[in-house]
Design a protein around this motif. Structure first.
Motif, PDB file in Angstrom:
ATOM      1  N   ALA A   1      -0.778  40.443 -38.262  1.00 48.69           N
ATOM      2  CA  ALA A   1      -2.246  40.375 -37.834  1.00 48.69           C
ATOM      3  C   ALA A   1      -2.397  39.683 -36.681  1.00 48.69           C
ATOM      4  N   SER A   2      -3.251  40.080 -35.685  1.00 51.74           N
ATOM      5  CA  SER A   2      -3.690  39.214 -34.503  1.00 51.74           C
ATOM      6  C   SER A   2      -5.045  38.416 -34.550  1.00 51.74           C
ATOM      7  N   GLY A   3      -4.955  37.420 -34.216  1.00 50.35           N
ATOM      8  CA  GLY A   3      -6.383  36.323 -34.329  1.00 50.35           C
ATOM      9  C   GLY A   3      -6.924  36.405 -33.101  1.00 50.35           C
TER      10      GLY A   3
ATOM     11  N   ASP B   1      -6.802  19.059 -37.946  1.00 53.89           N
ATOM     12  CA  ASP B   1      -6.290  17.764 -38.421  1.00 53.89           C
ATOM     13  C   ASP B   1      -5.007  17.841 -39.397  1.00 53.89           C
ATOM     14  N   GLU B   2      -4.122  16.740 -39.248  1.00 56.14           N
ATOM     15  CA  GLU B   2      -3.048  16.909 -40.204  1.00 56.14           C
ATOM     16  C   GLU B   2      -3.213  16.357 -41.533  1.00 56.14           C
ATOM     17  N   SER B   3      -4.224  15.422 -41.393  1.00 58.70           N
ATOM     18  CA  SER B   3      -4.702  15.099 -43.021  1.00 58.70           C
ATOM     19  C   SER B   3      -6.106  15.338 -43.169  1.00 58.70           C
ATOM     20  N   PRO B   4      -6.444  16.509 -43.197  1.00 57.73           N
ATOM     21  CA  PRO B   4      -7.810  16.864 -43.304  1.00 57.73           C
ATOM     22  C   PRO B   4      -8.418  16.764 -44.570  1.00 57.73           C
ATOM     23  N   ASP B   5      -9.939  16.654 -44.374  1.00 60.30           N
ATOM     24  CA  ASP B   5     -10.842  16.755 -45.404  1.00 60.30           C
ATOM     25  C   ASP B   5     -11.003  18.054 -46.077  1.00 60.30           C
ATOM     26  N   VAL B   6     -10.928  18.856 -45.131  1.00 57.97           N
ATOM     27  CA  VAL B   6     -10.967  20.473 -45.701  1.00 57.97           C
ATOM     28  C   VAL B   6     -10.202  21.443 -44.995  1.00 57.97           C
ATOM     29  N   VAL B   7      -9.606  22.229 -45.688  1.00 58.33           N
ATOM     30  CA  VAL B   7      -8.631  23.247 -45.234  1.00 58.33           C
ATOM     31  C   VAL B   7      -9.246  24.684 -45.073  1.00 58.33           C
ATOM     32  N   LEU B   8      -9.355  25.295 -44.016  1.00 58.94           N
ATOM     33  CA  LEU B   8      -9.776  26.654 -43.981  1.00 58.94           C
ATOM     34  C   LEU B   8      -8.430  27.310 -44.038  1.00 58.94           C
ATOM     35  N   TYR B   9      -8.399  28.701 -44.556  1.00 61.51           N
ATOM     36  CA  TYR B   9      -7.423  29.440 -44.705  1.00 61.51           C
ATOM     37  C   TYR B   9      -7.965  30.886 -44.096  1.00 61.51           C
ATOM     38  N   GLY B  10      -7.214  31.600 -43.128  1.00 64.82           N
ATOM     39  CA  GLY B  10      -7.804  32.665 -42.803  1.00 64.82           C
ATOM     40  C   GLY B  10      -7.036  33.619 -41.995  1.00 64.82           C
ATOM     41  N   TRP B  11      -7.462  34.479 -41.206  1.00 64.06           N
ATOM     42  CA  TRP B  11      -6.435  35.463 -40.336  1.00 64.06           C
ATOM     43  C   TRP B  11      -7.238  36.300 -39.417  1.00 64.06           C
ATOM     44  N   GLY B  12      -6.815  36.873 -38.573  1.00 71.40           N
ATOM     45  CA  GLY B  12      -7.568  37.829 -37.761  1.00 71.40           C
ATOM     46  C   GLY B  12      -8.604  37.179 -36.908  1.00 71.40           C
ATOM     47  N   PHE B  13      -9.793  37.790 -36.467  1.00 73.47           N
ATOM     48  CA  PHE B  13     -10.791  37.325 -35.755  1.00 73.47           C
ATOM     49  C   PHE B  13     -11.601  35.999 -36.109  1.00 73.47           C
ATOM     50  N   VAL B  14     -11.017  35.539 -37.560  1.00 74.91           N
ATOM     51  CA  VAL B  14     -11.532  34.343 -38.133  1.00 74.91           C
ATOM     52  C   VAL B  14     -11.191  33.183 -37.151  1.00 74.91           C
ATOM     53  N   LYS B  15      -9.993  33.423 -36.525  1.00 74.79           N
ATOM     54  CA  LYS B  15      -9.366  32.105 -35.689  1.00 74.79           C
ATOM     55  C   LYS B  15     -10.283  31.439 -34.690  1.00 74.79           C
ATOM     56  N   GLY B  16     -10.802  32.388 -33.938  1.00 72.86           N
ATOM     57  CA  GLY B  16     -11.846  31.841 -32.751  1.00 72.86           C
ATOM     58  C   GLY B  16     -12.987  30.923 -33.724  1.00 72.86           C
ATOM     59  N   ALA B  17     -13.491  31.467 -34.736  1.00 69.37           N
ATOM     60  CA  ALA B  17     -14.639  30.746 -35.324  1.00 69.37           C
ATOM     61  C   ALA B  17     -14.293  29.570 -36.007  1.00 69.37           C
ATOM     62  N   ALA B  18     -12.943  29.778 -36.569  1.00 71.37           N
ATOM     63  CA  ALA B  18     -12.324  28.547 -37.300  1.00 71.37           C
ATOM     64  C   ALA B  18     -12.131  27.410 -36.387  1.00 71.37           C
ATOM     65  N   LEU B  19     -11.647  27.697 -35.174  1.00 72.13           N
ATOM     66  CA  LEU B  19     -11.288  26.483 -34.349  1.00 72.13           C
ATOM     67  C   LEU B  19     -12.542  26.067 -33.699  1.00 72.13           C
ATOM     68  N   GLY B  20     -13.578  26.830 -33.640  1.00 69.41           N
ATOM     69  CA  GLY B  20     -14.787  26.415 -32.904  1.00 69.41           C
ATOM     70  C   GLY B  20     -15.332  25.474 -34.097  1.00 69.41           C
ATOM     71  N   ALA B  21     -15.356  25.841 -35.435  1.00 70.87           N
ATOM     72  CA  ALA B  21     -16.014  25.121 -36.403  1.00 70.87           C
ATOM     73  C   ALA B  21     -15.231  23.665 -36.546  1.00 70.87           C
ATOM     74  N   ILE B  22     -13.872  23.868 -36.397  1.00 71.20           N
ATOM     75  CA  ILE B  22     -13.269  22.522 -36.537  1.00 71.20           C
ATOM     76  C   ILE B  22     -13.755  21.531 -35.664  1.00 71.20           C
ATOM     77  N   LYS B  23     -14.070  22.020 -34.466  1.00 70.00           N
ATOM     78  CA  LYS B  23     -14.570  20.920 -33.444  1.00 70.00           C
ATOM     79  C   LYS B  23     -16.021  20.350 -33.979  1.00 70.00           C
ATOM     80  N   MET B  24     -16.809  21.318 -34.157  1.00 64.66           N
ATOM     81  CA  MET B  24     -18.224  20.957 -34.757  1.00 64.66           C
ATOM     82  C   MET B  24     -18.140  20.209 -36.040  1.00 64.66           C
ATOM     83  N   LEU B  25     -17.188  20.375 -36.820  1.00 60.30           N
ATOM     84  CA  LEU B  25     -17.088  19.510 -38.175  1.00 60.30           C
ATOM     85  C   LEU B  25     -16.734  18.272 -37.628  1.00 60.30           C
ATOM     86  N   LYS B  26     -15.706  17.926 -36.894  1.00 68.59           N
ATOM     87  CA  LYS B  26     -15.240  16.793 -36.217  1.00 68.59           C
ATOM     88  C   LYS B  26     -16.600  15.616 -35.733  1.00 68.59           C
ATOM     89  N   GLU B  27     -17.649  16.614 -35.095  1.00 70.06           N
ATOM     90  CA  GLU B  27     -18.732  15.902 -34.841  1.00 70.06           C
ATOM     91  C   GLU B  27     -19.612  15.346 -35.812  1.00 70.06           C
TER      92      GLU B  27
END
Ligand SMILES: [Zn+2]
Lengths: 104, 629
Positions: free
Chosen positions: B379-381, B511-537
């Motif tokens: 499956a491609s992300g 993050d290697e020691s995260p507060d939350v872990v997202l588990y996904g696949w396919g096109f979720v990837k882009g949104a997840a990577l974007g959300a990680i940055k926003m969550l960091k803020e």
């Protein structure tokens, strides 16, 4: 002194409407783009009998004013009596196909 | 501004694609990264469609985000449909001739959409006409660029003779010229985009002039308030490609010799792209053959036939077509015929939402079968993964002599992105266990190893049948033989388990020691990577576990992460059931209890994902996302 009121393109028998953008038209006589509200000394009236004949042939007519397709004879008469411009002709659009991704 | 979220809306067939394409090329030519997602109704000229996009000065963006700073509206419906998507201080380009147009007069508005908009208008105390809506927007911090499209065209007509049959091209250019002015794109880059789209002739000349006229009007009145920061990413050589395009490119690089298909959304574009590169000489020798058949039954069987002759082959389809291929895939599995199916997921069931997206065919791709046979499911992300997965799929199919299903979702297929040119030195072709000179003792299905020695039809006599067979390929339903040949075939799964490394099956981000872990696949990837940055803020450390192969499943990684973070692990998918979580349960024996799901047919946006994660962290177990027109 009264100036002769020129007919608008939208009411002219030479007028063809763009199938998507109703503010763009085409004049069969001039062979170029015109706009529906423009006035023109060469404009000629749409003959009611001609519209009716085409309606019988095609089974439909398009009311430019209302932006709707008419399939019913009574409906047609109603729009004719209101003086609306009815047509079966559209400006040929050769690029819409390239802008319409398939969905099947 | 670091990045710009924008949206272009208009009637399908009315020039939206051109506007978006030219702007994307102009952004990329100026050194910016771009992503754009196309949302449209099923093949109906005149229905509302829109392109939601982002240009970025620092990176090649992978996520889509609301609200938008710029709305380019080709018609009244686009303003009515998208005014709620606008950010404060946003700019709206619209046709001021349409001010008196009332929502109820627009025949293309879907009844449910109309009701929803009407409700909002009533709540905000706005009349139903476009002029009133525009005034409301002006009063509420939105900048309105009202242009009389008719007057602009009329002025142009006085100077040139507009090409009537391509009149919509000129509407595209109004949006391009006005947007380019507001964003301050270099006119040379716009010229590059227009030239690339219109090639040559009067339409190009007219639109080059027209774009300048419109830009001049807009910039003299509004300046360039949405100017992006100078591009900071040194991206090197870029390609602007859709997911369909890049899969086709991957297949070409991967040595594909034949593609079979029956046209179906959103898969067909890939085959059309390949067809453009079909170059066959007189003796049938050339680049590759693209074969359109009468249906998907024929498409999969033609692919299998080609495979038996030693041709590197793939078929592309989406859900309804895949269903027709299932019997053929069983045949291919039993007869060890390598074949790749590129499976584009759309919103089902049945015809469902043929032009919308989804990830609801995962279980189907993993389990659809009559009897049992080994297969791989990739499956491609994102576009980069899709390129390499297309190559890997061809290699895996031949190395293990199995059907390989390559899942791509519609979001990825129809999203156009700027992508760095791939390092082709990393591409390789592995054709597996081929017997060039089969002797007289040759056994196509030798019991000696799970993967059989493969000789091609034409080299020697090879028996193939739809019934169970013995080592030679002759029909045999004898129980002992059945056990031996089934075991031999199914042992390929163990081989795949041993040989495909964990890092090929899953990627971990964040993050290697995260507060939350997202588990996904396919096109979720882009949104997840974007959300990680926003969550960091927001002070939240997040990890994203991105599954890239479902067979073989990355069970060690998923088990390991689950054991540490099970209480904060969230399944994120574009489906109702949480299908990847179902597979985590089946293959890794873990139960991911929290879900963020979206099944509207629209993609997950990084901002809505971030908000949903925050709600889950506050105690919610399940979030169903709904943003997007
Ligand atoms: Zn009427």
């Amino acid at each position: 002194m009264h100036e002769k009121v020129l007919m608008k393109c939208i009411n002219c028998a030479y007028y063809r409407q763009h199938p998507i953008y109703d503010f763009i038209g085409y004049c069969e006589k001039k062979g170029s783009v015109v706009f529906p509200e423009e006035s023109c000394k060469d404009a000629i009236s749409i003959v009611k009998e001609e519209t009716e004949k085409l309606f019988e042939n095609y089974g439909w007519a398009y009311c430019i004013e209302c932006g709707s397709v008419l399939f019913d004879r009574n409906e047609l008469d109603k729009h004719i009596s209101l003086g609306h411009s009815l047509t079966q002709k559209f400006l040929e659009d050769e690029v819409a196909i390239y802008e319409s991704p398939g969905g099947d | 501004m670091k990045s710009l979220n924008y949206l272009l809306g208009g009637p399908q067939g009315g020039g939206l694609e051109t506007s978006s394409q030219v702007l994307s090329w102009a952004f990329a030519k100026s050194g910016y990264g771009v992503i754009s997602d196309r949302e449209y109704y099923s093949n109906i000229v005149g229905r509302h469609s829109y392109i939601h996009a982002k240009a970025d000065s620092e990176e090649l963006p992978k996520d889509l985000q609301y609200p938008v700073k710029l709305l380019g509206a080709m018609d009244a419906e686009s303003v009515f449909t998208h005014f709620t998507d606008l950010d404060s201080g946003a700019y709206v380009i619209y046709n001021s001739d349409l001010n008196s147009t009332r929502l109820s007069q627009i025949p293309s508005v879907e009844p449910e959409v109309g009701e929803k908009i009407l409700k909002i208008l009533k709540k905000l105390n706005i009349e139903q006409d476009l002029g009133s809506l525009v005034n409301y927007l002006k009063d509420n911090g939105v900048n309105v660029v009202g242009l009389s499209y008719r007057d602009l065209l009329s002025e142009l007509q006085k100077k040139t003779n507009i090409v009537a049959a391509q009149a919509s091209r000129y509407i595209s250019t109004i949006i391009i010229g006005a947007s380019a002015a507001l964003v301050g794109i270099d006119p040379e880059a716009v010229k590059y985009g227009l030239t690339r789209r219109f090639k040559s002739g009067p339409v190009l000349e007219h639109n080059l002039t027209f774009s300048e006229i419109v830009s001049e009007i807009v910039s003299s009145n509004f300046g360039s308030p949405l100017k992006l920061d100078p591009p900071r990413g040194n991206f090197g050589r870029l390609m602007i490609v859709s997911g369909n395009d890049i899969v086709a490119m991957g297949k070409v690089v991967g040595g594909l010799r034949m593609q079979t298909y029956y046209p179906i959304t959103p898969a067909a574009d890939e085959s059309f792209t390949l067809e453009e590169h079909e170059r066959l000489g007189e003796a049938g020798i050339g680049s590759l053959t693209v074969f359109q058949l009468e249906d998907e039954l024929a498409a999969v069987n033609a692919a299998i036939g080609a495979s038996l002759t030693g041709t590197r082959v793939a078929a592309a389809t989406s859900g309804p077509g895949f269903d027709l291929m299932v019997e053929g895939l069983g045949w291919a599995g039993m007869n060890e015929a390598p074949v790749v199916i590129t499976y584009y997921q759309r919103g089902g069931p049945s015809t469902g939402q043929p032009t919308r997206g989804g990830q609801s065919d995962l279980l189907s791709s993993v389990f659809a079968s009559h009897g049992e046979y080994p297969r791989m499911v990739l499956a491609s992300g994102d576009h980069e993964e899709a390129f390499w997965d297309a190559i890997d799929a061809l290699n895996y199919a031949e190395v293990y002599q199995i059907p390989v299903i390559h899942l791509v979702d519609k979001f990825l297929a129809n999203t156009i992105r700027s992508v760095a040119f791939p390092d082709l030195s990393k591409a390789y072709i592995n054709r597996g266990k081929i017997v060039q000179e089969p002797g007289k003792d040759y056994k196509r299905f030798s019991f000696e190893s799970p993967v059989s020695p493969r000789a091609f039809l034409g080299k020697t006599l090879v028996w193939y049948t739809g019934d169970e067979h013995n080592e030679e390929g002759h029909i045999s339903e004898e129980p002992e033989n059945r056990i031996k040949i089934m075991n031999k075939r199914m042992e390929k799964l163990e081989l795949i388990e041993q040989e495909v490394p964990e890092e090929r099956r899953v990627s971990i981000y964040g993050d290697e020691s995260p507060d939350v872990v997202l588990y996904g696949w396919g096109f979720v990837k882009g949104a997840a990577l974007g959300a990680i940055k926003m969550l960091k803020e927001e002070g939240v450390k997040a990890m994203y576990v991105h599954v890239r192969t479902f067979i073989p499943f990355p069970k060690n990684t998923v088990k390991n992460i689950y054991s540490k973070y099970k209480d904060v692990m969230i399944d994120v998918e574009h489906n109702y059931l949480g299908q990847a979580a179902v597979l985590a349960s089946a293959f890794a024996n873990v139960e991911i209890k929290k879900h963020i799901l979206k099944y509207t047919g629209r993609p997950i946006y990084s901002n809505e994902l971030k908000n949903a994660v925050m709600r889950i962290l506050k105690g919610s177990e399940k979030e169903v996302l709904e943003y997007g027109a």
